[in-house]
Design a protein around this motif. Structure first.
Motif, short mmCIF file in Angstrom:
data_model
loop_
_atom_site.label_atom_id
_atom_site.label_comp_id
_atom_site.label_asym_id
_atom_site.label_seq_id
_atom_site.Cartn_x
_atom_site.Cartn_y
_atom_site.Cartn_z
N ASN A 173 2.11 -5.47 23.55
CA ASN A 173 2.31 -4.13 24.09
C ASN A 173 2.35 -4.13 25.62
OD1 ASN A 173 2.41 -2.81 21.58
ND2 ASN A 173 0.18 -2.72 21.46
N TYR A 174 3.35 -3.45 26.16
CA TYR A 174 3.42 -3.26 27.61
C TYR A 174 2.43 -2.17 28.03
CZ TYR A 174 7.63 -6.08 28.23
OH TYR A 174 8.53 -7.12 28.31
N SER A 175 2.00 -2.23 29.27
CA SER A 175 1.17 -1.16 29.82
C SER A 175 2.04 0.07 30.05
CB SER A 175 0.53 -1.60 31.13
OG SER A 175 1.54 -1.86 32.11
N GLN A 176 1.41 1.25 30.09
CA GLN A 176 2.18 2.47 30.37
C GLN A 176 2.79 2.35 31.76
OE1 GLN A 176 -0.06 6.11 30.54
NE2 GLN A 176 1.75 7.39 30.27
N GLU A 200 3.85 2.93 35.45
CA GLU A 200 3.19 3.66 36.51
C GLU A 200 4.12 3.79 37.71
OE1 GLU A 200 -0.52 1.93 37.56
OE2 GLU A 200 -1.46 2.30 35.60
N CYS A 215 8.41 1.85 40.03
CA CYS A 215 7.83 1.99 38.68
C CYS A 215 7.63 0.59 38.10
CB CYS A 215 8.75 2.81 37.78
SG CYS A 215 8.10 3.04 36.11
N SER A 272 5.54 -1.98 34.90
CA SER A 272 4.82 -2.15 33.63
C SER A 272 4.58 -3.65 33.44
CB SER A 272 5.63 -1.57 32.47
OG SER A 272 4.94 -1.75 31.25
N SER A 325 10.06 10.94 36.29
CA SER A 325 9.39 10.06 35.32
C SER A 325 10.14 8.75 35.22
CB SER A 325 9.31 10.72 33.93
OG SER A 325 8.62 11.95 33.99
N SER A 371 10.20 3.33 23.15
CA SER A 371 10.13 3.42 24.61
C SER A 371 8.75 3.88 25.05
CB SER A 371 11.19 4.41 25.14
OG SER A 371 12.49 4.01 24.75
N LEU A 372 8.44 3.59 26.32
CA LEU A 372 7.21 4.06 26.96
C LEU A 372 7.60 4.89 28.17
CD1 LEU A 372 5.02 0.80 26.90
CD2 LEU A 372 4.78 2.79 25.41
N SER A 421 6.20 7.13 31.73
CA SER A 421 5.12 7.27 32.70
C SER A 421 4.64 8.72 32.77
CB SER A 421 5.61 6.84 34.08
OG SER A 421 6.58 7.77 34.57
#
Length: 332
Positions: free
Chosen positions: A179-182, A184, A203, A205, A262, A273-274, A276
């Motif tokens: 999992n990728y981080s959210q 930022e 941005c 991740s 975003s 997708s994730l 921010s």
């Protein structure tokens, strides 16, 4: 270290079968090569030249047209991966009468020899990391890592007249997911943002796998959303093999209206997708402030002037009444 005889035979069958399906000419060439080297195989594995030759002949005659479906399997990083043999076992064979083993390329991943798990021939990478659910014909690969990705082959053999015969084979393609981080958003702009000045954002991740598809900027204002896809910088950790991704934005922002920005990280159709946390920006232009001051102070001044006039009239009236009273007093 040599592969066990049944593992070697299965590996050769796999490549010969593939060649037969692709081209009969190539298959014949492989058969001739195999016959040429039967003496070597026989010496290594303690088999007679005739046994090895019969084995290759069996591969040529019985296996053409055998094609397998590759089953896609996904597992999270450092979790257990479940690789099924997809064996229907319509003949209700007892596992004690079968040889079951898993291969990845030429590496032996797991082996069950007539109902007993054997670990002598397992490749070092898989030592103490595999076990088989014999009721479900499923291999459990513990602590699956990115290096474990790839094509796994399940092969089931049964002895026919003392010669191992393949009765089933299937393939699983293992994919690892981390999992990728959210995402930022970071502010790269220095100082206060002024009207018509370019806004600089970044941005990012990290810690994910596999490599994502793209990163998209979403810029929303006045009920409209614009999508902007910029270059995505990708780096991969040499040890963990996990990816870190970054993209930058350099754009102007409309004045006197709230703008939400975003960042969207696209992982693929199946992974989704994730997004921010949105960044809200509002720039008030100077002329608008002056106009606001005029609109505010104009009515205020008018009110003050009106109050002053009214007070003046009240004072003047009081003085007139006072003078009238004094005149009457003098007359008396």
């Amino acid at each position: 270290m040599f592969l066990p005889w049944h593992a070697l035979s299965a590996a050769v069958l796999h490549y010969v079968t593939f060649s037969v399906n692709q081209s009969s000419v190539m298959a014949c060439f492989l058969l001739l090569k195999a016959v040429k080297h039967t003496e070597v195989f026989a010496q290594v594995h303690g088999k007679s030249v005739m046994e090895v030759f019969i084995f290759f002949l069996y591969a040529m005659i019985l296996l053409p047209g055998t094609t397998g479906i590759v089953h896609e399997v996904k597992s999270f990083l450092n979790h257990t991966a479940y690789l099924s043999c997809y064996f229907p076992n319509s003949q209700k064979n007892d596992i004690k009468d079968l040889i079951v083993f898993w291969q990845k390329g030429l590496e032996v991943v797991h082996e069950v020899f007539y109902g007993q798990e054997k670990h002598d021939n397992i490749s070092p990478e898989y030592k103490n990391r595999t076990k088989m659910d014999m009721d479900k014909w499923t291999l459990q690969l513990l602590n699956a890592g990115i290096v474990d990705e790839g094509l796994y082959k399940c092969i089931i053999q049964q002895r026919v007249k003392e010669i191992p015969s393949i009765i089933h084979q299937s393939e699983c393609l293992l994919h690892i997911i981390a999992n990728y981080s959210q995402p930022e958003i970071a502010w790269l702009h220095k100082g206060e943002l002024k009207p018509n000045e370019y806004l600089k954002l970044c941005c990012s991740s990290s810690g994910g796998y596999p490599e994502p598809k793209q990163m998209t900027w979403l810029i929303s204002h006045e009920n409209r959303t614009h999508r902007l896809v910029n270059h995505m910088d990708i780096s991969q950790d040499a040890v963990t093999k996990l990816y870190n991704v970054t993209t930058k934005l350099n754009t102007t922002v409309p004045t006197n209206t709230l703008t939400n920005i975003s960042c969207l990280l696209h992982l693929g159709e199946e992974l989704g997708s994730l997004v921010s946390v949105p960044l809200g920006i509002e720039i008030i232009q100077g002329e608008e402030i002056e106009q606001l001051k005029i609109h505010f102070f104009g009515p205020l001044i008018a009110v003050i002037v009106l109050i002053t006039i009214l007070l003046g009239f009240a004072i003047l009236k009081n003085r007139t009444i006072s003078c009238s009273n004094q005149s009457v007093s003098l007359a008396v």
